[in-house]
Design a protein around this motif. Structure first.
Motif, PDB file in Angstrom:
ATOM      1  N   ALA A   1      51.042  62.615  15.667  1.00 13.49           N
ATOM      2  CA  ALA A   1      51.886  63.505  16.475  1.00 13.49           C
ATOM      3  C   ALA A   1      51.055  64.635  17.086  1.00 13.49           C
ATOM      4  CB  ALA A   1      52.998  64.088  15.614  1.00 13.49           C
ATOM      5  N   ASP A   2      51.572  65.221  18.163  1.00 14.82           N
ATOM      6  CA  ASP A   2      50.888  66.344  18.804  1.00 14.82           C
ATOM      7  C   ASP A   2      50.897  67.580  17.917  1.00 14.82           C
ATOM      8  OD1 ASP A   2      50.328  65.113  21.442  1.00 14.82           O
ATOM      9  OD2 ASP A   2      52.503  64.975  21.533  1.00 14.82           O
ATOM     10  N   GLU A   3      51.991  67.757  17.160  1.00 12.63           N
ATOM     11  CA  GLU A   3      52.117  68.878  16.221  1.00 12.63           C
ATOM     12  C   GLU A   3      52.818  68.371  14.972  1.00 12.63           C
ATOM     13  OE1 GLU A   3      53.556  72.716  18.055  1.00 12.63           O
ATOM     14  OE2 GLU A   3      53.952  71.355  19.741  1.00 12.63           O
ATOM     15  N   SER A   4      52.643  69.091  13.876  1.00 13.44           N
ATOM     16  CA  SER A   4      53.357  68.741  12.652  1.00 13.44           C
ATOM     17  C   SER A   4      53.768  70.001  11.909  1.00 13.44           C
ATOM     18  CB  SER A   4      52.507  67.843  11.748  1.00 13.44           C
ATOM     19  OG  SER A   4      51.356  68.528  11.290  1.00 13.44           O
ATOM     20  N   VAL A   5      54.891  69.893  11.198  1.00 12.46           N
ATOM     21  CA  VAL A   5      55.422  71.020  10.433  1.00 12.46           C
ATOM     22  C   VAL A   5      55.858  70.519   9.067  1.00 12.46           C
ATOM     23  CG1 VAL A   5      57.197  72.820  10.304  1.00 12.46           C
ATOM     24  CG2 VAL A   5      56.265  72.138  12.542  1.00 12.46           C
ATOM     25  N   CYS A   6      55.395  71.182   8.011  1.00 10.09           N
ATOM     26  CA  CYS A   6      55.861  70.857   6.658  1.00 10.09           C
ATOM     27  C   CYS A   6      57.208  71.539   6.450  1.00 10.09           C
ATOM     28  CB  CYS A   6      54.851  71.323   5.612  1.00 10.09           C
ATOM     29  SG  CYS A   6      55.366  70.921   3.913  1.00 10.09           S
ATOM     30  N   ILE A   7      58.205  70.755   6.045  1.00  9.12           N
ATOM     31  CA  ILE A   7      59.560  71.306   5.924  1.00  9.12           C
ATOM     32  C   ILE A   7      60.068  71.375   4.484  1.00  9.12           C
ATOM     33  CG2 ILE A   7      60.342  70.778   8.245  1.00  9.12           C
ATOM     34  CD1 ILE A   7      61.574  68.183   7.098  1.00  9.12           C
ATOM     35  N   GLY A   8      59.189  71.109   3.500  1.00  8.82           N
ATOM     36  CA  GLY A   8      59.656  71.277   2.140  1.00  8.82           C
ATOM     37  C   GLY A   8      59.005  70.347   1.143  1.00  8.82           C
ATOM     38  N   PRO A   9      59.421  70.421  -0.115  1.00  5.24           N
ATOM     39  CA  PRO A   9      58.887  69.585  -1.187  1.00  5.24           C
ATOM     40  C   PRO A   9      59.365  68.133  -1.068  1.00  5.24           C
ATOM     41  CG  PRO A   9      60.648  70.974  -2.018  1.00  5.24           C
ATOM     42  CD  PRO A   9      60.404  71.405  -0.609  1.00  5.24           C
ATOM     43  N   PRO A  10      58.892  67.245  -1.958  1.00  3.25           N
ATOM     44  CA  PRO A  10      59.178  65.817  -1.808  1.00  3.25           C
ATOM     45  C   PRO A  10      60.657  65.429  -1.773  1.00  3.25           C
ATOM     46  CG  PRO A  10      57.359  66.125  -3.330  1.00  3.25           C
ATOM     47  CD  PRO A  10      57.901  67.496  -3.028  1.00  3.25           C
ATOM     48  N   ALA A  11      61.502  66.059  -2.575  1.00  2.68           N
ATOM     49  CA  ALA A  11      62.917  65.654  -2.621  1.00  2.68           C
ATOM     50  C   ALA A  11      63.532  65.717  -1.225  1.00  2.68           C
ATOM     51  CB  ALA A  11      63.694  66.549  -3.578  1.00  2.68           C
ATOM     52  N   ALA A  12      64.198  64.649  -0.820  1.00  2.00           N
ATOM     53  CA  ALA A  12      64.766  64.578   0.530  1.00  2.00           C
ATOM     54  C   ALA A  12      65.739  65.715   0.806  1.00  2.00           C
ATOM     55  CB  ALA A  12      65.451  63.233   0.729  1.00  2.00           C
TER      56      ALA A  12
ATOM     57  N   ASP B   1      65.562  68.653  -0.034  1.00  2.63           N
ATOM     58  CA  ASP B   1      64.838  69.892   0.238  1.00  2.63           C
ATOM     59  C   ASP B   1      63.927  69.788   1.464  1.00  2.63           C
ATOM     60  OD1 ASP B   1      65.923  71.106  -2.076  1.00  2.63           O
ATOM     61  OD2 ASP B   1      64.385  70.131  -3.322  1.00  2.63           O
ATOM     62  N   SER B   2      63.898  68.627   2.095  1.00  5.27           N
ATOM     63  CA  SER B   2      63.003  68.438   3.248  1.00  5.27           C
ATOM     64  C   SER B   2      63.721  67.713   4.377  1.00  5.27           C
ATOM     65  CB  SER B   2      61.736  67.689   2.815  1.00  5.27           C
ATOM     66  OG  SER B   2      62.046  66.497   2.099  1.00  5.27           O
ATOM     67  N   TYR B   3      63.790  66.400   4.323  1.00  5.28           N
ATOM     68  CA  TYR B   3      64.339  65.640   5.451  1.00  5.28           C
ATOM     69  C   TYR B   3      65.845  65.829   5.642  1.00  5.28           C
ATOM     70  CZ  TYR B   3      59.756  63.476   5.327  1.00  5.28           C
ATOM     71  OH  TYR B   3      58.395  63.278   5.337  1.00  5.28           O
ATOM     72  N   LEU B   4      66.521  66.327   4.631  1.00  7.95           N
ATOM     73  CA  LEU B   4      67.956  66.633   4.746  1.00  7.95           C
ATOM     74  C   LEU B   4      68.218  68.130   4.868  1.00  7.95           C
ATOM     75  CD1 LEU B   4      69.368  64.131   2.070  1.00  7.95           C
ATOM     76  CD2 LEU B   4      69.459  63.893   4.560  1.00  7.95           C
TER      77      LEU B   4
ATOM     78  N   TYR C   1      66.838  56.513  11.679  1.00  2.48           N
ATOM     79  CA  TYR C   1      67.953  55.959  10.900  1.00  2.48           C
ATOM     80  C   TYR C   1      67.912  56.562   9.499  1.00  2.48           C
ATOM     81  CZ  TYR C   1      64.209  52.715   9.446  1.00  2.48           C
ATOM     82  OH  TYR C   1      63.024  52.186   8.991  1.00  2.48           O
ATOM     83  N   GLY C   2      69.037  56.523   8.792  1.00  2.03           N
ATOM     84  CA  GLY C   2      69.089  57.169   7.485  1.00  2.03           C
ATOM     85  C   GLY C   2      69.075  58.683   7.629  1.00  2.03           C
ATOM     86  N   PHE C   3      68.841  59.370   6.511  1.00  2.00           N
ATOM     87  CA  PHE C   3      68.795  60.833   6.488  1.00  2.00           C
ATOM     88  C   PHE C   3      69.950  61.445   7.292  1.00  2.00           C
ATOM     89  CE2 PHE C   3      64.027  60.245   5.610  1.00  2.00           C
ATOM     90  CZ  PHE C   3      64.204  60.406   4.257  1.00  2.00           C
ATOM     91  N   LEU C   4      69.666  62.160   8.389  1.00  4.14           N
ATOM     92  CA  LEU C   4      70.705  62.888   9.128  1.00  4.14           C
ATOM     93  C   LEU C   4      71.145  62.166  10.404  1.00  4.14           C
ATOM     94  CD1 LEU C   4      69.175  66.447   8.716  1.00  4.14           C
ATOM     95  CD2 LEU C   4      71.241  65.595   7.588  1.00  4.14           C
ATOM     96  N   SER C   5      70.802  60.883  10.520  1.00  2.66           N
ATOM     97  CA  SER C   5      71.063  60.178  11.778  1.00  2.66           C
ATOM     98  C   SER C   5      72.546  60.020  12.085  1.00  2.66           C
ATOM     99  CB  SER C   5      70.392  58.802  11.757  1.00  2.66           C
ATOM    100  OG  SER C   5      70.924  57.999  10.718  1.00  2.66           O
ATOM    101  N   GLU C   6      73.390  60.001  11.066  1.00  2.00           N
ATOM    102  CA  GLU C   6      74.823  59.855  11.289  1.00  2.00           C
ATOM    103  C   GLU C   6      75.588  61.060  10.723  1.00  2.00           C
ATOM    104  OE1 GLU C   6      75.998  55.302  11.441  1.00  2.00           O
ATOM    105  OE2 GLU C   6      74.719  55.676   9.712  1.00  2.00           O
ATOM    106  N   ASN C   7      74.976  62.233  10.862  1.00  2.00           N
ATOM    107  CA  ASN C   7      75.561  63.473  10.386  1.00  2.00           C
ATOM    108  C   ASN C   7      76.061  64.273  11.585  1.00  2.00           C
ATOM    109  OD1 ASN C   7      75.722  66.320   9.553  1.00  2.00           O
ATOM    110  ND2 ASN C   7      74.846  65.614   7.615  1.00  2.00           N
TER     111      ASN C   7
END
Length: 453
Positions: free
Chosen positions: A45-56, A58-61, A82-88
């Motif tokens: 990716a052109d840029e990246s950002v850490c959004i949290g610890p391993p637990a979903a 705390d990060s991807y959700l 798909y998954g995570f917040l795709s249908e939120n």
């Protein structure tokens, strides 16, 4: 068109979205948990950002963290994969409140189709054939018995929210229904925080067939044929192919037109998949997924249309780049989901990939984000990637798949590759003679006992 897309996902789908964005000349932002710092999509990716610890959770959700990542990087759109917040629906609305585009359907459509009871009501209103069942949620045992007596046994008790086979129980007789109802409601509450369930007729030997659709949000929708996803284990798809070996051209065109017309009336935006059970020539709606599917490459291979590219374009307000008359199904495609799991016990197998050699050649595609030395984290699902093969005929496709499966090597962890090497040589699979229960029976009967690992 968007200037910068934040990819709110991980693994192979994050890399797939990144590639589509780059081909459109759009800058990309990868987000990642601490467990995914060395992931391939982060590297590219052109840029990246850490959004949290391993637990979903705390990060991807973590919606505030994702919004903050957008604001820090100046991303003007988010693709959820798909998954995570795709249908939120709430996530889509939060993004809108911050003037960030959600690359997906309108929140109202996500909400409608995310509630299986409301989805069935909507499907009926739009003229989509449905499985006979309760009109709404079942609130007590007496009501369940009344509906069961009306539609006939066996019946299926299903959670109104969620999926993946959780909150789903079969009652084969009237006497079984009370227990099935109680267990399904308990599972639904634990898994989804909602114990609402409904009843529908249980079909004994159906196939799982889904229709891919794309809409522009303004009343134009086009279907792109169907995929057969009947090879499943515990309601999880394992092998998908298109076109379905069970359907004739007349049935294919009929159900495709019904779906496209319904989505046009709904003014649906973006990619969606309308899923059916099919038995004895009849289609029965079961749900709609308001996102890109894991198995979308099957459709891309037989139509030549880039679905993720199209998702991005219509989310930016552009028209569909093709009409229904432009869609031509060419040949046959099969996808195998390769998981880091033991091929018999299906026990997850996280660890370090010691060696990786992907297959190649005409008609072979691998969607994966793994590489030699990559450490598979234990925190997420076990999908390593997808092997997709295309041929001019189904027989050619099967032979090409057989060759590709013999070529691919993934060392250091257990994978489900031996399962696919067995399936591709099975007579029932070669004949296309299977239903949604076939794989479960095959495994229970020891179909993998003699496989060489």
């Amino acid at each position: 068109m968007f200037e910068k897309i934040l990819i709110a996902n991980r693994g192979e789908i994050a890399l797939r979205i990144l590639r589509a964005a780059k081909e459109l000349g759009i800058a990309t932002v990868a987000v990642h948990s601490t467990a995914d710092a060395d992931a391939m999509h982060v590297r590219l990716a052109d840029e990246s950002v850490c959004i949290g610890p391993p637990a979903a959770r705390d990060s991807y959700l973590n919606i505030p963290a994702l919004v903050a990542a957008c604001e820090i990087t100046g991303a003007d759109a988010v693709h959820p994969g798909y998954g995570f917040l795709s249908e939120n629906a709430g996530f889509a609305e939060v993004l809108a409140d911050h003037n960030i585009a959600f690359i997906g359907p309108k929140a109202e459509h996500i909400r409608i189709m995310g509630d299986k009871i409301e989805a069935k009501r909507t499907a009926r209103r739009l003229g989509i054939p449905c499985v006979p069942g309760s009109e709404g949620g079942i609130t007590d045992e007496a009501e369940a018995l009344r509906v069961g007596d009306e539609i006939g046994y066996p019946v299926l008790v299903k959670a109104a929210s969620g999926g993946g086979g959780r909150g789903m129980k079969v009652a084969r007789t009237r006497e079984d229904l009370a227990d099935a109802l109680a267990v399904a409601r308990q599972e639904a509450k634990a898994a989804f925080g909602d114990d609402a369930v409904y009843l529908e007729k249980y079909l004994e030997k159906p196939r799982h067939i889904e229709v891919q659709v794309m809409g522009d949000g303004r009343g134009k929708a086009v279907h792109l044929g169907e995929r057969d996803c009947s090879l499943q284990r515990r309601h999880q798809k394992v092998w998908e192919e298109g076109p379905s070996p069970a359907l004739g051209q007349a049935d294919r065109e009929k159900i495709g037109s019904i779906v496209a017309n319904a989505m046009a009336e709904l003014k649906y935006l973006g990619a969606g998949t309308v899923e059916f059970l099919w038995e004895n020539g009849e289609f029965y709606f079961i749900e709609m997924n308001t996102r890109i599917q894991v198995e979308h490459p099957v459709t891309e291979m037989i139509t030549g249309i880039d679905l993720v590219n199209e998702q991005i374009r219509v989310a930016a307000g552009e028209e569909l780049s093709f009409s229904q008359s432009d869609v031509r199904l060419r040949g046959h495609a099969i996808e195998c989901r390769i998981n880091a799991e033991h091929p018999v016990t299906f026990r997850p197998s996280p660890g370090v990939i010691s060696y990786y050699h992907p297959p190649g050649g005409l008609g072979v595609r691998v969607d994966s984000a793994i590489y030699q030395g990559y450490r598979i984290p234990p925190n997420y699902d076990s999908l390593l990637g997808k092997l997709i093969v295309h041929g001019r005929t189904r027989d050619e496709c099967l032979m090409r798949l057989r060759r590709a499966l013999d070529e691919i090597v993934v060392g250091g962890v257990d994978t489900t590759l031996p399962l696919f090497r067995t399936l591709v040589r099975n007579h029932d699979i070669q004949a296309g003679a299977y239903d949604i229960h076939w794989l479960e029976h095959f495994l229970l009967d020891g179909g993998m006992d003699d496989a060489q690992f």
